[in-house]
Design a protein around this motif. Structure first.
Motif, PDB file in Angstrom:
ATOM      1  N   ALA A  13      41.078  50.837  42.214  1.00 16.86           N
ATOM      2  CA  ALA A  13      42.154  49.856  42.050  1.00 16.86           C
ATOM      3  C   ALA A  13      43.375  50.186  42.913  1.00 16.86           C
ATOM      4  N   GLY A  14      43.185  51.002  43.949  1.00 14.82           N
ATOM      5  CA  GLY A  14      44.281  51.322  44.856  1.00 14.82           C
ATOM      6  C   GLY A  14      44.419  50.281  45.956  1.00 14.82           C
ATOM      7  N   GLY A  15      45.112  50.660  47.027  1.00 15.99           N
ATOM      8  CA  GLY A  15      45.343  49.722  48.114  1.00 15.99           C
ATOM      9  C   GLY A  15      44.061  49.253  48.777  1.00 15.99           C
ATOM     10  N   HIS A  16      43.129  50.174  49.015  1.00 18.95           N
ATOM     11  CA  HIS A  16      41.863  49.779  49.628  1.00 18.95           C
ATOM     12  C   HIS A  16      41.065  48.889  48.678  1.00 18.95           C
ATOM     13  N   GLY A  17      41.115  49.214  47.390  1.00 17.55           N
ATOM     14  CA  GLY A  17      40.448  48.368  46.410  1.00 17.55           C
ATOM     15  C   GLY A  17      40.985  46.952  46.416  1.00 17.55           C
ATOM     16  N   LYS A  18      42.301  46.827  46.589  1.00 20.53           N
ATOM     17  CA  LYS A  18      42.909  45.490  46.653  1.00 20.53           C
ATOM     18  C   LYS A  18      42.337  44.681  47.814  1.00 20.53           C
ATOM     19  N   CYS A  30      29.685  36.289  45.113  1.00 16.34           N
ATOM     20  CA  CYS A  30      29.319  36.770  43.784  1.00 16.34           C
ATOM     21  C   CYS A  30      30.464  36.502  42.812  1.00 16.34           C
ATOM     22  N   SER A  31      30.172  36.639  41.543  1.00  8.65           N
ATOM     23  CA  SER A  31      31.197  36.546  40.514  1.00  8.65           C
ATOM     24  C   SER A  31      31.829  37.922  40.326  1.00  8.65           C
ATOM     25  N   LEU A  32      33.140  38.036  40.537  1.00  6.35           N
ATOM     26  CA  LEU A  32      33.859  39.296  40.393  1.00  6.35           C
ATOM     27  C   LEU A  32      34.314  39.426  38.947  1.00  6.35           C
ATOM     28  N   VAL A  33      33.728  40.414  38.226  1.00  6.83           N
ATOM     29  CA  VAL A  33      33.943  40.483  36.783  1.00  6.83           C
ATOM     30  C   VAL A  33      34.961  41.535  36.361  1.00  6.83           C
ATOM     31  N   GLY A  34      35.412  42.384  37.282  1.00 11.52           N
ATOM     32  CA  GLY A  34      36.407  43.378  36.898  1.00 11.52           C
ATOM     33  C   GLY A  34      36.530  44.485  37.919  1.00 11.52           C
ATOM     34  N   ILE A  35      37.467  45.401  37.633  1.00 12.36           N
ATOM     35  CA  ILE A  35      37.732  46.564  38.486  1.00 12.36           C
ATOM     36  C   ILE A  35      37.716  47.801  37.600  1.00 12.36           C
ATOM     37  N   LEU A  36      37.104  48.872  38.086  1.00 13.43           N
ATOM     38  CA  LEU A  36      37.129  50.158  37.405  1.00 13.43           C
ATOM     39  C   LEU A  36      37.974  51.135  38.205  1.00 13.43           C
ATOM     40  N   ASP A  37      38.681  52.027  37.505  1.00  9.67           N
ATOM     41  CA  ASP A  37      39.469  53.051  38.189  1.00  9.67           C
ATOM     42  C   ASP A  37      39.502  54.318  37.336  1.00  9.67           C
ATOM     43  N   ASP A  38      39.579  55.463  38.014  1.00  5.24           N
ATOM     44  CA  ASP A  38      39.599  56.751  37.313  1.00  5.24           C
ATOM     45  C   ASP A  38      40.980  57.128  36.789  1.00  5.24           C
ATOM     46  N   ASP A  39      41.994  56.340  37.113  1.00  2.00           N
ATOM     47  CA  ASP A  39      43.362  56.585  36.673  1.00  2.00           C
ATOM     48  C   ASP A  39      43.636  55.780  35.403  1.00  2.00           C
ATOM     49  N   GLU A  40      43.776  56.487  34.291  1.00  2.00           N
ATOM     50  CA  GLU A  40      43.947  55.815  32.998  1.00  2.00           C
ATOM     51  C   GLU A  40      45.195  54.950  32.957  1.00  2.00           C
ATOM     52  N   THR A  41      46.238  55.306  33.727  1.00  2.00           N
ATOM     53  CA  THR A  41      47.489  54.538  33.693  1.00  2.00           C
ATOM     54  C   THR A  41      47.329  53.132  34.275  1.00  2.00           C
ATOM     55  N   ALA A  43      44.764  51.153  33.576  1.00  2.00           N
ATOM     56  CA  ALA A  43      44.010  50.323  32.640  1.00  2.00           C
ATOM     57  C   ALA A  43      44.892  49.222  32.078  1.00  2.00           C
ATOM     58  N   GLY A  44      44.369  48.016  32.055  1.00  2.00           N
ATOM     59  CA  GLY A  44      45.103  46.877  31.533  1.00  2.00           C
ATOM     60  C   GLY A  44      45.960  46.162  32.559  1.00  2.00           C
ATOM     61  N   THR A  45      46.132  46.756  33.743  1.00  2.00           N
ATOM     62  CA  THR A  45      46.849  46.071  34.819  1.00  2.00           C
ATOM     63  C   THR A  45      45.885  45.129  35.538  1.00  2.00           C
ATOM     64  N   THR A  46      46.394  44.392  36.490  1.00  2.00           N
ATOM     65  CA  THR A  46      45.540  43.511  37.274  1.00  2.00           C
ATOM     66  C   THR A  46      45.768  43.746  38.768  1.00  2.00           C
ATOM     67  N   VAL A  47      44.752  43.473  39.541  1.00  2.00           N
ATOM     68  CA  VAL A  47      44.831  43.482  41.001  1.00  2.00           C
ATOM     69  C   VAL A  47      44.384  42.113  41.487  1.00  2.00           C
TER      70      VAL A  47
END
Length: 221
Positions: A13-18, A30-41, A43-47
């Motif tokens: 969910a960093g800059g490259h992920g964006k 494809c249908s984009l269903v979500g983003i996973l990230d190893d940084d717990e902080t 969680a719950g944000t959006t990109v």
């Protein structure tokens, strides 16, 4: 382009992920269903309007929750991206090729899996791109180049004809590799460098013309 039945998550969910999210939304493959990230902080944000979930567990666990069958790895670092690529493979999932619709790829190019080719990139005939390679924004990869596993061609870099880029190597933003040269495994070409001779394994080069400035000690786990 009409969406098919695949459901994809982005890992990172960093800059490259964006940028990966943007490419997927633009391509509509494809249908984009979500983003996973190893940084717990995160969680719950959006990109770009897509929800981020914390991913300390296995992909199999998240697959039960989010119901996806493909993973797009949104990580620029070659070594981290390779670890994620191997984890996706171990889970029996597919690493998706993410190709921005504005990229130009000759029909005479050979592509592996888990490849990222971003907006404005040009890939010309005779080029081979192995698994988990990233060709970043507006990079130019001309004829008969060979990009080995998990290398990264940064924005606006230029590979002229017959260039080989080794495993885990970086070619920095705006760098130029002149014809028929080899950038060997684990090496790094600095931004704006002009490479006039082969780059030895595991070194960092920079400047015009490019010369060695350091050793690159990082290796894949």
């Amino acid at each position: 382009m009409k969406q098919d039945t695949c459901r994809v998550i982005v890992w990172g969910a960093g800059g490259h992920g964006k940028v990966i999210v943007d490419a997927l939304l633009a391509s509509k493959t494809c249908s984009l269903v979500g983003i996973l990230d190893d940084d717990e902080t995160k969680a719950g944000t959006t990109v770009l309007g897509v929800l981020v979930s914390y991913s300390p567990g296995s992909l199999k666990t998240f697959r039960q929750t989010l119901d996806f069958d493909r993973v797009a790895i949104g990580i620029g670092d070659n070594y981290v991206r390779d670890r994620k690529f191997q984890q996706v493979k171990a889970c029996g999932l597919e690493s998706m090729n993410v190709i921005h619709p504005s990229a130009h790829i000759s029909r005479f190019v050979e592509l592996g899996v888990g490849i990222t080719i971003l907006a404005g990139a040009v890939i010309n005939p005779g080029t081979v791109i192995e698994d988990n390679v990233c060709v970043n924004t507006a990079a130019s990869v001309d004829h008969d180049n060979y990009l080995e596993t998990s290398c990264h061609i940064f924005p606006h870099a230029t590979l002229t004809g017959g260039v080989r880029v080794g495993k885990f190597a970086y070619v920095g933003s705006g760098a130029v590799i002149t014809p028929n040269l080899v950038v060997n495994n684990y090496s790094q070409v600095g931004a704006g460098a002009v490479v006039l001779q082969d780059v030895a394994e595991g070194i960092v080069v920079a400047g015009v013309p490019a010369t060695e400035i350091a050793k690159q000690k990082t290796r894949p786990e």
